[in-house]
Design an enzyme around this catalytic site. Structure first.
Site, short mmCIF file in Angstrom:
data_model
loop_
_atom_site.label_atom_id
_atom_site.label_comp_id
_atom_site.label_asym_id
_atom_site.label_seq_id
_atom_site.Cartn_x
_atom_site.Cartn_y
_atom_site.Cartn_z
N SER A 154 0.84 -1.19 0.00
CA SER A 154 0.00 0.00 0.00
C SER A 154 0.88 1.25 0.00
CB SER A 154 -0.94 -0.05 1.20
OG SER A 154 -1.93 0.94 1.14
N ARG A 224 -11.73 6.05 10.40
CA ARG A 224 -11.30 4.65 10.30
C ARG A 224 -12.41 3.78 9.72
NH1 ARG A 224 -6.86 1.82 9.34
NH2 ARG A 224 -6.77 -0.17 10.43
N ASP A 319 -8.83 -6.32 -4.77
CA ASP A 319 -8.42 -5.03 -4.21
C ASP A 319 -8.94 -3.93 -5.12
OD1 ASP A 319 -7.21 -2.79 -3.19
OD2 ASP A 319 -5.16 -3.59 -3.26
N HIS A 352 -8.12 -5.15 -0.28
CA HIS A 352 -6.82 -4.49 -0.11
C HIS A 352 -6.03 -5.07 1.04
CE1 HIS A 352 -3.83 -1.40 -0.52
NE2 HIS A 352 -4.06 -0.92 0.69
N ASP A 353 -6.70 -5.49 2.09
CA ASP A 353 -6.01 -6.05 3.26
C ASP A 353 -5.33 -7.39 2.98
OD1 ASP A 353 -6.35 -4.02 5.04
OD2 ASP A 353 -7.96 -4.95 6.19
#
EC number: 2.3.1.46
Length: 375
Positions: A154, A224, A319, A352-353
């Site tokens: 990232s 968040r 992602d 994405h994680d």
């Protein structure tokens, strides 16, 4: 084959730099601390060092645990250690908390030496390029003239890419994972919504909330929650939570009803309990500003012409925040410059994680790539 092991108990170290650091924003940081951790042993000719660059909410604590906090496991512990893809029996691994961070390095919550009070909103804007310059000074301090590899996921991948452009002769290999050559307008928009949640919190006090003894927790929590939605894929959310109701039926309220609501609020509360709001603002702006092709008229191939490293570029099919198409842009531009590039697109449902997870194919790719690096 030895089973993968943890690096065990680790301890952060602090390096102080008195020489001023010029910043891309036009300002200067007169003196600053960098907090870092190391794992493994630096070999005699200092050729086996690997720098791991962290993403938005990461830190120097890449692997292992602390003696007084055994539950505090490094954020990439599944990747770094004896017998793991980044094997500390072969490599000397370094993790650094970026400038502007909230884990010991100079940042908004650290004391401004000129005033004796926390920097707050007075801490200067920092960029990916500034972080790389500071990391290079730490490498000098450690006697490392050239990294065997620089890697990150990232925002960390952006730093790894920038290393190959700012200090091309100092990087042998670079792993750019789940990253992009610049943010899309949609990504900048998500960051702006998150920042506005913080900036509009009554407890923000123009960034000087430390002096008021408060934390803009509501804004940081919302920021968040917004960000976390973009880190997961729709399929991952559907599989994990679906439309499950906590009470088995609708109760018609604005309290938590769906399990996904409960999860997001939990993640927001947890994050707001340990992360600094000013750091969040600075870091998302650094993400927004990163664009090495900007000074080349938008030509990424021209921008990456300085790179000399061999590259591994990794993307993940689900992602949508940093899509595979963005990783392919990097790979194509590097190949057009005659660079050696390995590109892989991992079929992983987590979004994405994925770059933080234990996906077997992903780790096999990293293991094979690191095995080929000679030190």
């Amino acid at each position: 084959m030895t089973a993968p092991q943890s690096v065990g108990i680790v301890a952060p170290q602090t390096a102080h730099f008195a020489e001023p650091l010029p910043l891309r924003s036009g300002g200067t940081l007169a003196g600053y601390d960098l907090v870092y951790e190391t794992y493994g042993t630096l070999n005699a000719d200092r050729s086996n060092a690997v720098l791991v660059c962290h993403a938005l909410s990461g830190s120097h604590h890449v692997a292992g645990v602390y003696a007084d906090e055994p539950q505090n496991v490094g954020w990439w512990d599944n990747l770094v250690g004896p017998g793991k893809p980044l094997d500390t029996r072969k490599f000397f691994v370094i993790g650094v908390n970026n400038l502007g961070g909230c884990n010991g390095s100079a940042g908004p919550c650290a004391l401004n030496p000129a005033t004796g009070r926390p920097w707050g909103a007075d801490f200067p804007f920092v960029t990916v390029e500034d972080w790389v310059d500071a990391q290079a000074r730490l490498a000098d301090r450690l006697g490392i003239a050239r990294f065997a590899a620089v890697m990150g996921g990232s925002l960390g991948g952006m730093q790894a890419l920038s290393w190959t452009l700012q200090y091309p002769e100092r990087v042998g290999h670079a792993a750019v994972i789940a990253s992009a050559p610049k943010l899309t307008a949609q990504n900048i928009a998500f960051n702006e919504v998150a920042r506005q949640a913080i900036l509009s919190d009554p407890d923000f006090h123009g960034g000087h909330y430390y002096e008021h003894g408060v934390v803009p927790a509501r804004g940081l929590k919302l920021a968040r929650m917004v960000g976390h939605i973009t880190y997961l894929s729709d399929d991952a959310m559907a599989e994990k939570f679906g439309r499950s109701l906590r009470h088995g039926k609708a109760v018609y309220s604005y309290d938590v009803e769906f399990e996904i609501e409960s999860y997001l609020r939990y993640q927001g509360d947890k994050f707001a309990g340990h992360f600094d709001a000013n750091t969040y603002l600075l870091t998302t702006k650094a993400l927004d500003y990163f664009d090495p092709a900007f000074s080349h008229g938008g030509d990424l191939t021209a921008a990456l012409a300085r790179a000399q490293a061999d590259f591994l570029v990794v993307s993940f099919t689900t992602d949508w925040r940093f899509s595979p198409a963005r990783s392919r842009e990097i790979a194509y531009a590097l190949m057009h410059n005659g660079r050696r590039v390995s590109y892989t697109e991992i079929d992983c449902p987590a979004g994405h994680d994925s770059f933080l997870l234990d996906d077997q194919q992903y780790h096999a790719v990293l293991t094979a790539w690191f095995d080929r690096i000679e030190v």
